[in-house]
Design an enzyme around this catalytic site. Structure first.
Site, mmCIF file in Angstrom:
data_model
loop_
_atom_site.group_PDB
_atom_site.id
_atom_site.type_symbol
_atom_site.label_atom_id
_atom_site.label_comp_id
_atom_site.label_asym_id
_atom_site.label_seq_id
_atom_site.Cartn_x
_atom_site.Cartn_y
_atom_site.Cartn_z
ATOM 1 N N ASP A 23 0.793 -1.236 0.000
ATOM 2 C CA ASP A 23 0.000 0.000 0.000
ATOM 3 C C ASP A 23 0.824 1.284 0.000
ATOM 4 O O ASP A 23 0.293 2.359 -0.265
ATOM 5 C CB ASP A 23 -0.938 0.014 1.212
ATOM 6 C CG ASP A 23 -0.202 -0.004 2.551
ATOM 7 O OD1 ASP A 23 1.042 -0.041 2.548
ATOM 8 O OD2 ASP A 23 -0.868 0.010 3.605
ATOM 9 N N ASP A 46 3.553 -0.939 11.382
ATOM 10 C CA ASP A 46 3.017 0.369 11.020
ATOM 11 C C ASP A 46 2.345 0.930 12.256
ATOM 12 O O ASP A 46 1.662 0.199 12.970
ATOM 13 C CB ASP A 46 2.028 0.270 9.861
ATOM 14 C CG ASP A 46 1.792 1.629 9.220
ATOM 15 O OD1 ASP A 46 1.128 2.456 9.875
ATOM 16 O OD2 ASP A 46 2.272 1.878 8.100
ATOM 17 N N SER A 99 5.857 7.723 12.791
ATOM 18 C CA SER A 99 5.829 6.414 12.144
ATOM 19 C C SER A 99 6.712 5.405 12.866
ATOM 20 O O SER A 99 7.694 5.752 13.516
ATOM 21 C CB SER A 99 6.298 6.553 10.693
ATOM 22 O OG SER A 99 6.545 5.293 10.124
ATOM 23 N N ARG A 138 8.700 3.388 11.487
ATOM 24 C CA ARG A 138 9.775 2.943 10.589
ATOM 25 C C ARG A 138 11.096 2.726 11.331
ATOM 26 O O ARG A 138 11.653 3.611 11.959
ATOM 27 C CB ARG A 138 9.949 3.908 9.426
ATOM 28 C CG ARG A 138 10.553 5.242 9.753
ATOM 29 C CD ARG A 138 10.444 6.176 8.581
ATOM 30 N NE ARG A 138 9.039 6.399 8.237
ATOM 31 C CZ ARG A 138 8.585 7.521 7.684
ATOM 32 N NH1 ARG A 138 9.401 8.491 7.398
ATOM 33 N NH2 ARG A 138 7.308 7.673 7.418
#
Length: 788
Positions: free
Chosen positions: A134, A199, A677, A679
């Site tokens: 996505d 996520d 985020s 990440r």
């Protein structure tokens, strides 16, 4: 090595004192734990069943030990303990060892997670796991063309992810399937679930009564490898909802108000648990919206108690069996005990809650709609709105789309359309197909809207925006979740405001921030004044959901013959090399690479947007390290002084020079360092380029864990004022590391010329995490244990 690791880690499934022997295949082992209920976890996991009986037995063990009323968060979390009989349980203090039910990864983070899993040497994931494509689809002209372009540009990455999923037993959701969070809600979330996702917005599963927690890829590797997952026992913040949602007020306004109250770090280390009579006035997808954006207040996750709205959604998405089974355990596991205690309690009356617009530049700066215009004028925000954007992982449900369409139809009945570009992001292929079938997409088209691909798009910077130049001051309004500087379009002068999709639609008709649809009138094409009607829309489609195209690929029974190839010359994928081990000595005379001033999110440390294409190539993506952070020395971004040569350069360039010349370094930061985020590249890059420690006033939860996983020392000033003692020219020494122990501060010397300041640095490392530091990373430690 893989066999030894499985043998070491997958020996028993504890049900209180009951022990089930190890099975020959890890997946079968887990299935044996779940056979009490014959209701499958999902239609894609027919061999793994709902775990309610097992969870209830574990919870009874914990109840007997704690002997007090439990919050819903505690029930779901503690029922997933690896060892409920012996685990220390103290909110805010203990480290829990947990057994999540599943793992979900989006394509940008899945690359690094799967590269780490490949490095572990294991043959198959131990729990149901999925990858969702996505993040790599850039919004340009519209859904079909943008998707086709993305498939071509990202073919190498998609092929890698698909083949890795096939080889190691993961489900694969192709590009165009939709946003990971929406796919989880539609297919995988269930009441009482414990899931981890790579996520920060996977907590939207709390809208279905599950604890869905955002993590870094290394944590996902632990769970996929059948190693108990560690989480610091969260505190629980209760939000008591009274009254009823109605009119222009939407579920989004609940979390916008909570963000305004708690700020971007107020939920750190806590689960946000919603309860009260007002809960029943919110749809299941509305509850998911609220939980989704809990990441913006630093919350571990958020959740709601199981109710009829959730049962209705489960039935509508083909999971009536789960709804029936959940109803049997509603009082035992899926609702809070009477008189349970919260660490903090917030009261919100939905009857009086005013629609909010938050921003710019931070999601916790709240403006009631009645004050937005005046506040904008006072603060010099550009009043003219340039683009309106609805959808995203936060607000892309059928109900959201229907309510926005009702506003658009009302405006068009008076001859008005959107004054500005109006972009619509469906959350999933199912949502896209359903709103197209039911005529909602046609309404948006006539309104002047563009339906984008079922993907993240502009929300994460995947937006080829052409209407403004970089540096041009402008305003956009979105129904997204975060609005950090430059996040959506890489333009630091863009003022992004976050609000409900309904208000985005209304503001797009007026084209100005100082329009309040609750009180202000518009002028129709006939010259007559009118007020927009309050939005309305069906909670669920009357005709049921249209699944659209089949975009899911199940793994084969065995992946032995599947090959995963990574071209050594690839610029996008790179197999990982182990990080170096700690040599057993103190870290002395470390150079300060950068002293960061102010907000430093993971976007600042590792930018997204055009950098997403390098998420599978550690060396290449490291060229974005700290390029968005503000240098304390000169208030500039990506311009620091090389303390070795005296020259000035970009942060990654200076770090590479240090690495090439054996110079070890630290970075220094401010409050809530690493928010945003999940990440893990923001932790991998500093480690890859020679960093040894990050010293800040405070950390965001996920990022602190990510740093630990990669063998970096995440340290905080015992006295926040000591931040001022560190200068760009300072030399930092971290002493007595051989005696590094849980709860024991680290001694630090700060040398500025001939002057030496001794300061104290705190840490939250436990014994296991100290082992990661000594081994050089959690992955290195995993290999050490497997070799024993």
């Amino acid at each position: 090595m893989a066999a030894r690791l499985m043998s070491a880690q997958a020996q028993v499934c504890r049900l209180g004192k009951h022990v089930v022997p190890e099975g020959p295949v890890v997946r079968q082992f887990h299935a044996s734990c779940y056979t009490a209920s014959k209701v499958a976890l999902s239609k894609f996991d027919s061999d793994v069943f709902l775990p309610y009986e097992k969870l209830n037995k574990r919870l009874e063990v914990v109840r007997g030990r704690l002997n007090r009323p439990l919050t819903l968060s505690e029930k779901v979390l503690y029922s997933h303990l690896d060892d409920p009989a012996n685990q220390d349980i103290e909110r805010g203090t203990s480290y829990l060892r947990l057994r999540p039910d599943r793992v979900a990864m989006q394509d940008a983070t899945a690359q690094m997670a799967l590269l780490q899993f490949i490095s572990s040497g294991l043959k198959k994931v131990a729990v149901p796991s999925t990858v969702h494509c996505d993040h790599l689809i850039e919004a340009q002209v519209g859904g079909p063309k943008d998707l086709a372009r993305a498939k071509d540009l990202n073919k190498e990455v998609y092929d890698f992810l698909a083949s890795t999923c096939a080889k190691y037993g993961l489900g694969f959701w192709k590009p165009g399937s939709g946003i990971i969070h929406q796919i989880i809600l539609e297919n995988y979330a269930f009441p009482g679930l414990l899931m981890i996702g790579t996520d920060s917005h996977t907590p939207n599963g709390g809208g279905l009564g599950g604890l869905c927690i955002g993590v870094g890829g290394a944590d996902a590797v632990d769970v996929m490898a059948d190693i108990p997952w560690e989480l610091k026992c969260p505190k629980v913040i209760g939000v008591n909802l009274t009254g009823k949602i109605s009119g222009w007020t939407s579920p989004k306004d609940v979390i916008l108000k909570v963000a305004d109250i708690l700020t971007v770090k107020g939920g750190t280390g806590a689960i946000i648990e919603y309860h009260g009579k007002g809960v029943d006035s919110i749809s299941c997808t509305g509850m998911a919206t609220i939980c989704n954006m809990g990441a913006e207040i630093g919350a571990t996750t958020s959740l709601f108690p199981f109710n009829q709205r959730m049962a209705d959604y489960l039935k509508s998405t083909g999971r009536g069996g789960i709804a029936s089974e959940a109803q049997k355990y509603q009082g035992k596991i899926l609702s809070p005990d009477k008189n349970c205690e919260y660490d903090e309690l917030i009261e919100i009356n939905l009857d009086t809650l005013e629609p909010h617009v938050n921003g710019p530049f931070t999601p916790d700066l709240g403006h009631p709609i009645s004050k937005l215009g005046a506040n904008s004028k006072k603060n010099g925000y550009p009043l003219d709105i340039r683009v309106g954007l609805i959808g995203s992982c936060t607000n892309s449900s059928y109900e959201d789309m229907g309510r926005c369409a009702s506003i658009a139809k009302d405006a068009m009945s008076h001859g008005l359309k959107s004054k500005i570009p109006f972009n619509v992001t469906p959350g999933s292929e199912q949502i896209r197909a359903t709103i197209e079938r039911d005529g909602i997409s046609e309404v948006f088209d006539k309104f002047g809207g563009t339906v984008l691909a079922n993907a993240c798009g502009p929300c994460i910077g995947q937006w080829d925006r052409q209407d403004v130049k970089k540096g041009d001051k402008n305003t956009i309004v979105t129904s997204y979740n975060r609005n950090f500087t430059g996040r959506n379009d890489a333009n630091p002068a863009t003022h992004c405001f976050v609000t409900s999709p309904e208000l985005v639609t209304a503001l797009s008709i007026a084209g100005r921030l100082d329009f309040n649809p609750l009180t202000d009138e518009l002028t129709g094409s006939d010259g007559k004044k009118f007020k927009l009607k309050a939005p309305f829309g069906d909670e669920l489609p009357a005709k049921g959901f249209d699944p659209g195209q089949d975009t899911y690929t199940a793994p084969p029974p065995t992946g032995d013959k599947v090959k995963v190839a990574v071209d050594p010359k690839s610029t996008r994928l790179q197999l990982l090399e182990p990080f170096d081990k700690w040599n057993g000595n103190d870290l002395t005379d470390l150079t300060v690479l950068i002293k960061v001033k102010g907000k430093c999110t993971t976007d600042h440390i590792s930018a997204a947007g055009p950098w997403l294409k390098y998420r599978g190539h550690l060396d290449n993506i490291s060229n974005n390290m700290f390029i968005g952070a503000t240098n304390y020395e000169n208030n500039e971004m990506n311009n620091i002084k090389n303390q070795r040569s005296g020259s000035w350069g970009g942060v990654p360039d200076v770090a590479r020079d240090y690495k090439a010349n054996g110079v070890k370094w630290v970075a220094v930061g401010d409050e809530n360092y690493g928010e945003g985020s999940s990440r893990e590249h923001a932790a991998l890059e500093p480690r890859h380029l020679g960093g040894r420690a990050i010293i800040v006033k405070s950390f965001a939860r996920i990022h602190e864990t990510n740093l630990k996983k990669q063998g970096l020392l995440p340290l905080t000033f015992a006295n926040p004022a000591d931040y001022d003692k560190i200068q760009p020219t300072s030399k930092i020494s971290l002493l007595n590391l051989k005696s590094l122990a849980p709860g024991k501060p680290v001694e630090c010397e700060v040398k500025n010329g001939d002057k030496v300041d001794k300061i104290t640095l705190n840490h939250t490392l436990n014994d296991l995490q100290i082992g990661w530091f000594k081994a050089g990373s959690a992955l290195n430690r995993m290999k050490e244990l497997a070799a024993q």
